[in-house]
Write a protein that holds these residues in place. Sequence first.
Motif, PDB file in Angstrom:
ATOM      1  N   ASN A 108       6.615  -1.382  -8.376  1.00  0.00           N
ATOM      2  CA  ASN A 108       6.244  -2.804  -8.279  1.00  0.00           C
ATOM      3  C   ASN A 108       4.968  -2.876  -8.114  1.00  0.00           C
ATOM      4  O   ASN A 108       4.130  -2.068  -7.693  1.00  0.00           O
ATOM      5  CB  ASN A 108       6.947  -3.502  -6.899  1.00  0.00           C
ATOM      6  N   ARG A 109       4.219  -3.915  -8.617  1.00  0.00           N
ATOM      7  CA  ARG A 109       2.797  -4.211  -8.770  1.00  0.00           C
ATOM      8  C   ARG A 109       2.308  -4.453  -7.441  1.00  0.00           C
ATOM      9  O   ARG A 109       1.276  -3.799  -6.865  1.00  0.00           O
ATOM     10  CB  ARG A 109       2.621  -5.662  -9.403  1.00  0.00           C
ATOM     11  N   ARG A 110       3.055  -4.944  -6.295  1.00  0.00           N
ATOM     12  CA  ARG A 110       2.629  -4.965  -5.002  1.00  0.00           C
ATOM     13  C   ARG A 110       2.367  -3.788  -4.410  1.00  0.00           C
ATOM     14  O   ARG A 110       1.446  -3.414  -3.551  1.00  0.00           O
ATOM     15  CB  ARG A 110       3.457  -5.962  -4.104  1.00  0.00           C
ATOM     16  N   THR A 111       3.565  -2.915  -4.644  1.00  0.00           N
ATOM     17  CA  THR A 111       3.582  -1.616  -4.007  1.00  0.00           C
ATOM     18  C   THR A 111       2.051  -0.731  -4.380  1.00  0.00           C
ATOM     19  O   THR A 111       1.551  -0.439  -3.730  1.00  0.00           O
ATOM     20  CB  THR A 111       4.732  -0.705  -4.439  1.00  0.00           C
ATOM     21  N   VAL A 112       1.918  -0.939  -5.864  1.00  0.00           N
ATOM     22  CA  VAL A 112       1.005   0.100  -6.150  1.00  0.00           C
ATOM     23  C   VAL A 112      -0.563  -0.412  -5.685  1.00  0.00           C
ATOM     24  O   VAL A 112      -1.346   0.212  -5.083  1.00  0.00           O
ATOM     25  CB  VAL A 112       0.673  -0.074  -7.834  1.00  0.00           C
ATOM     26  N   LEU A 113      -0.540  -1.991  -5.736  1.00  0.00           N
ATOM     27  CA  LEU A 113      -1.863  -2.352  -5.199  1.00  0.00           C
ATOM     28  C   LEU A 113      -1.957  -1.881  -3.613  1.00  0.00           C
ATOM     29  O   LEU A 113      -3.083  -1.578  -3.260  1.00  0.00           O
ATOM     30  CB  LEU A 113      -1.769  -3.897  -5.295  1.00  0.00           C
ATOM     31  N   PHE A 114      -1.103  -2.213  -2.953  1.00  0.00           N
ATOM     32  CA  PHE A 114      -1.134  -1.922  -1.272  1.00  0.00           C
ATOM     33  C   PHE A 114      -1.411  -0.533  -0.928  1.00  0.00           C
ATOM     34  O   PHE A 114      -1.981  -0.043  -0.146  1.00  0.00           O
ATOM     35  CB  PHE A 114      -0.093  -2.642  -0.687  1.00  0.00           C
ATOM     36  N   ILE A 115      -0.698   0.474  -1.903  1.00  0.00           N
ATOM     37  CA  ILE A 115      -0.994   1.934  -1.657  1.00  0.00           C
ATOM     38  C   ILE A 115      -2.473   2.287  -2.058  1.00  0.00           C
ATOM     39  O   ILE A 115      -3.155   2.735  -1.282  1.00  0.00           O
ATOM     40  CB  ILE A 115      -0.101   2.670  -2.504  1.00  0.00           C
ATOM     41  N   GLY A 116      -3.020   1.725  -2.999  1.00  0.00           N
ATOM     42  CA  GLY A 116      -4.435   1.628  -3.371  1.00  0.00           C
ATOM     43  C   GLY A 116      -5.518   1.130  -2.353  1.00  0.00           C
ATOM     44  O   GLY A 116      -6.474   1.680  -2.067  1.00  0.00           O
ATOM     45  N   ILE A 117      -5.084  -0.144  -1.851  1.00  0.00           N
ATOM     46  CA  ILE A 117      -5.902  -0.604  -0.615  1.00  0.00           C
ATOM     47  C   ILE A 117      -6.048   0.336   0.347  1.00  0.00           C
ATOM     48  O   ILE A 117      -6.826   0.560   1.044  1.00  0.00           O
ATOM     49  CB  ILE A 117      -5.410  -1.983  -0.311  1.00  0.00           C
ATOM     50  N   SER A 118      -4.627   0.721   0.795  1.00  0.00           N
ATOM     51  CA  SER A 118      -4.606   1.514   2.164  1.00  0.00           C
ATOM     52  C   SER A 118      -5.300   2.753   1.870  1.00  0.00           C
ATOM     53  O   SER A 118      -6.118   3.114   2.912  1.00  0.00           O
ATOM     54  CB  SER A 118      -3.171   1.882   2.364  1.00  0.00           C
ATOM     55  N   ILE A 119      -5.213   3.443   0.960  1.00  0.00           N
ATOM     56  CA  ILE A 119      -5.948   4.844   0.759  1.00  0.00           C
ATOM     57  C   ILE A 119      -7.272   4.479   0.569  1.00  0.00           C
ATOM     58  O   ILE A 119      -8.316   5.123   1.045  1.00  0.00           O
ATOM     59  CB  ILE A 119      -5.453   5.381  -0.521  1.00  0.00           C
ATOM     60  N   SER A 120      -7.870   3.375  -0.191  1.00  0.00           N
ATOM     61  CA  SER A 120      -9.395   3.026  -0.167  1.00  0.00           C
ATOM     62  C   SER A 120      -9.988   2.731   1.150  1.00  0.00           C
ATOM     63  O   SER A 120     -11.069   3.190   1.505  1.00  0.00           O
ATOM     64  CB  SER A 120      -9.418   1.886  -1.044  1.00  0.00           C
ATOM     65  N   VAL A 121      -9.325   1.928   1.975  1.00  0.00           N
ATOM     66  CA  VAL A 121      -9.692   1.618   3.186  1.00  0.00           C
ATOM     67  C   VAL A 121      -9.939   2.732   4.229  1.00  0.00           C
ATOM     68  O   VAL A 121     -11.002   3.073   4.800  1.00  0.00           O
ATOM     69  CB  VAL A 121      -8.861   0.288   3.970  1.00  0.00           C
ATOM     70  N   ILE A 122      -8.875   3.550   4.278  1.00  0.00           N
ATOM     71  CA  ILE A 122      -8.891   4.862   4.989  1.00  0.00           C
ATOM     72  C   ILE A 122      -9.892   5.829   4.514  1.00  0.00           C
ATOM     73  O   ILE A 122     -10.875   6.286   5.590  1.00  0.00           O
ATOM     74  CB  ILE A 122      -7.538   5.540   5.192  1.00  0.00           C
ATOM     75  N   SER A 123     -10.111   6.014   3.398  1.00  0.00           N
ATOM     76  CA  SER A 123     -10.835   6.990   3.004  1.00  0.00           C
ATOM     77  C   SER A 123     -12.348   6.430   3.092  1.00  0.00           C
ATOM     78  O   SER A 123     -13.448   7.291   3.432  1.00  0.00           O
ATOM     79  CB  SER A 123     -10.577   7.400   1.640  1.00  0.00           C
ATOM     80  N   LEU A 124     -12.723   5.201   2.883  1.00  0.00           N
ATOM     81  CA  LEU A 124     -13.999   4.769   3.006  1.00  0.00           C
ATOM     82  C   LEU A 124     -14.561   4.695   4.523  1.00  0.00           C
ATOM     83  O   LEU A 124     -15.596   5.333   4.802  1.00  0.00           O
ATOM     84  CB  LEU A 124     -14.178   3.158   2.507  1.00  0.00           C
ATOM     85  N   PHE A 125     -13.689   4.487   5.331  1.00  0.00           N
ATOM     86  CA  PHE A 125     -14.018   4.412   6.821  1.00  0.00           C
ATOM     87  C   PHE A 125     -14.308   5.968   7.314  1.00  0.00           C
ATOM     88  O   PHE A 125     -15.146   6.505   8.120  1.00  0.00           O
ATOM     89  CB  PHE A 125     -12.996   3.759   7.857  1.00  0.00           C
ATOM     90  N   VAL A 126     -13.448   6.851   6.747  1.00  0.00           N
ATOM     91  CA  VAL A 126     -13.437   8.264   7.024  1.00  0.00           C
ATOM     92  C   VAL A 126     -14.875   8.889   6.412  1.00  0.00           C
ATOM     93  O   VAL A 126     -15.434   9.563   7.172  1.00  0.00           O
ATOM     94  CB  VAL A 126     -12.235   9.125   6.504  1.00  0.00           C
ATOM     95  N   THR A 127     -15.059   8.503   5.336  1.00  0.00           N
ATOM     96  CA  THR A 127     -16.433   8.998   4.661  1.00  0.00           C
ATOM     97  C   THR A 127     -17.797   8.512   5.741  1.00  0.00           C
ATOM     98  O   THR A 127     -18.531   9.070   5.786  1.00  0.00           O
ATOM     99  CB  THR A 127     -16.565   8.505   3.296  1.00  0.00           C
ATOM    100  N   SER A 128     -17.428   7.228   6.018  1.00  0.00           N
ATOM    101  CA  SER A 128     -18.746   6.449   6.798  1.00  0.00           C
ATOM    102  C   SER A 128     -18.732   7.344   8.198  1.00  0.00           C
ATOM    103  O   SER A 128     -19.916   7.580   8.687  1.00  0.00           O
ATOM    104  CB  SER A 128     -18.358   5.166   7.020  1.00  0.00           C
ATOM    105  N   LEU A 129     -17.450   7.778   8.560  1.00  0.00           N
ATOM    106  CA  LEU A 129     -17.712   8.405   9.959  1.00  0.00           C
ATOM    107  C   LEU A 129     -18.025   9.710   9.891  1.00  0.00           C
ATOM    108  O   LEU A 129     -19.027  10.279  10.660  1.00  0.00           O
ATOM    109  CB  LEU A 129     -16.220   8.310  10.419  1.00  0.00           C
ATOM    110  N   LEU A 130     -17.761  10.414   8.904  1.00  0.00           N
ATOM    111  CA  LEU A 130     -18.424  11.741   8.636  1.00  0.00           C
ATOM    112  C   LEU A 130     -19.802  11.807   8.435  1.00  0.00           C
ATOM    113  O   LEU A 130     -20.517  12.618   8.702  1.00  0.00           O
ATOM    114  CB  LEU A 130     -17.542  12.372   7.493  1.00  0.00           C
ATOM    115  N   LEU A 131     -20.321  10.784   7.721  1.00  0.00           N
ATOM    116  CA  LEU A 131     -21.642  10.603   7.428  1.00  0.00           C
ATOM    117  C   LEU A 131     -22.394  10.357   8.666  1.00  0.00           C
ATOM    118  O   LEU A 131     -23.602  10.926   8.910  1.00  0.00           O
ATOM    119  CB  LEU A 131     -21.864   9.626   6.312  1.00  0.00           C
ATOM    120  N   TYR A 132     -22.049   9.386   9.613  1.00  0.00           N
ATOM    121  CA  TYR A 132     -22.665   9.363  10.906  1.00  0.00           C
ATOM    122  C   TYR A 132     -22.600  10.532  11.718  1.00  0.00           C
ATOM    123  O   TYR A 132     -23.726  10.667  12.172  1.00  0.00           O
ATOM    124  CB  TYR A 132     -21.988   8.049  11.394  1.00  0.00           C
ATOM    125  N   LEU A 133     -21.503  11.119  11.605  1.00  0.00           N
ATOM    126  CA  LEU A 133     -21.370  12.602  12.604  1.00  0.00           C
ATOM    127  C   LEU A 133     -22.365  13.625  11.947  1.00  0.00           C
ATOM    128  O   LEU A 133     -23.212  14.234  12.651  1.00  0.00           O
ATOM    129  CB  LEU A 133     -20.145  12.911  12.221  1.00  0.00           C
TER     130      LEU A 133
END
Length: 435
Positions: free
Chosen positions: A269-294
């Motif tokens: 489903n379109r919604r499934t693909v979209l929200f999978i992409g959103i979830s992965i992007s949000v988590i990975s962006l915050f993890v990248t930021s955290l690692l860069l701050y560390l």
Amino acid sequence: MCLVALWPSILGLALITGIVIAPVCLQKLGRRLTNQLSTLPALTGWALLIFAKDPTTLLVSRFLQGFGMGIQAASAPISIAEYSAPKYRGAFLATIAFSFSTGMLVAHVFGTLLYWRSAAMACGSCYVISLILISLSPETPPYLSTKGKFKECRKSFRWLRGWGSQSEKELEILLNCQKQNNFQIRQVSKWKVYLETVKKPEFYKPTVIMMFMFVLFQMSGMTVVPSYTLPMMAEVTDGTIEPYTSMLMVDVVRFATAVLACIVVNKLNRRTVLFIGISISVISLFVTSLLLYLKDFGYISDEYKWTPLIPTLIYIFGKTLGILPIPWAIAGEIFPLAYRSLGSGISGMFLSLMFFVVVKTAPTSFRQIGVKGTFCIYGLSIAICGAFLFYLLPETKGKTLYEIECHFKGIKEDKKSIEMDEKGRILELGTVEEG
């Protein structure tokens, strides 16, 4: 310095200009001719780049390329959606994302291996191929039906879809609905039609959804990352990986994910693909930021300074899987036929304005708060847009364009009853209201 400052801005202004003109062209000239004409300014822009000898010529070249891109951004989703059957429409619309990723990869390879004038010639030749392929295609059946060219509509539809019983049913629904719409439009003035249009839920609801879609698209860094890949990856890897190597790594991940997205969008489903992409992007962006701050605070040793690269590539994977293809897929499906050109133009305008804002603010953002701070802002923006879309966006997979239109009109039980004989010929057409 002036050229560097104007280079991203001129593209944004050109995109806006192209998108403003696109709805008129789509309505007056048709989908096919509009797509053909859109290749001409782009071709001229690449030709100017090949022979450019001063900054002014470079800026004119950039403007013409952006102008052609603006027209294509508005017309491509509409054309693909009107050409394709509901069963395969998602996969075909996902090829927009695939083309975007392929273009980035090919352009970066050309730029790395070739002299810049040779690279411009190679990129421009792609538009020649595009023009030839468009010229071999027919006009879209829905557009022909809006002009009352029902014979040509049948011919084009059957050339694209064949003579299957399901295709014939969809064709008859299209023709009969459009005959009614054409008759109604002739009874009122055009001004009254436009005034009534903006009040209709089947127009303003898709428009609001596409605005959120394109805010999501731009605030995910979709156009910023390709423009600033080298400095971004230099900070992410802290110089442990050669910048051009990391750029090609990003391009390869984006290309491979775009290929995968063409399959996934058609299966899920379109919604499934979209929200999978959103979830992965949000988590990975915050993890990248955290690692860069560390890393900045000395909590990551020198031998592991490359580790932020991993969540960064996962972020590229997530946004290319869901955030890149789904807005274009929805843009081609969500607007009713009568308002498709206008709706696409308005949402495309919003896309261009967001492109201008994001690209203009990106250098300051990277300079003032770094990649880590910018990624935090992008992650938060994606999460907010995703929350709104979770409640606003309907599922469109497998539905005909007519069924999607009925959803926004609030018609839940409007079905077309079509009886056919064993040879696929229409015996009876009527409207059945259930309940």
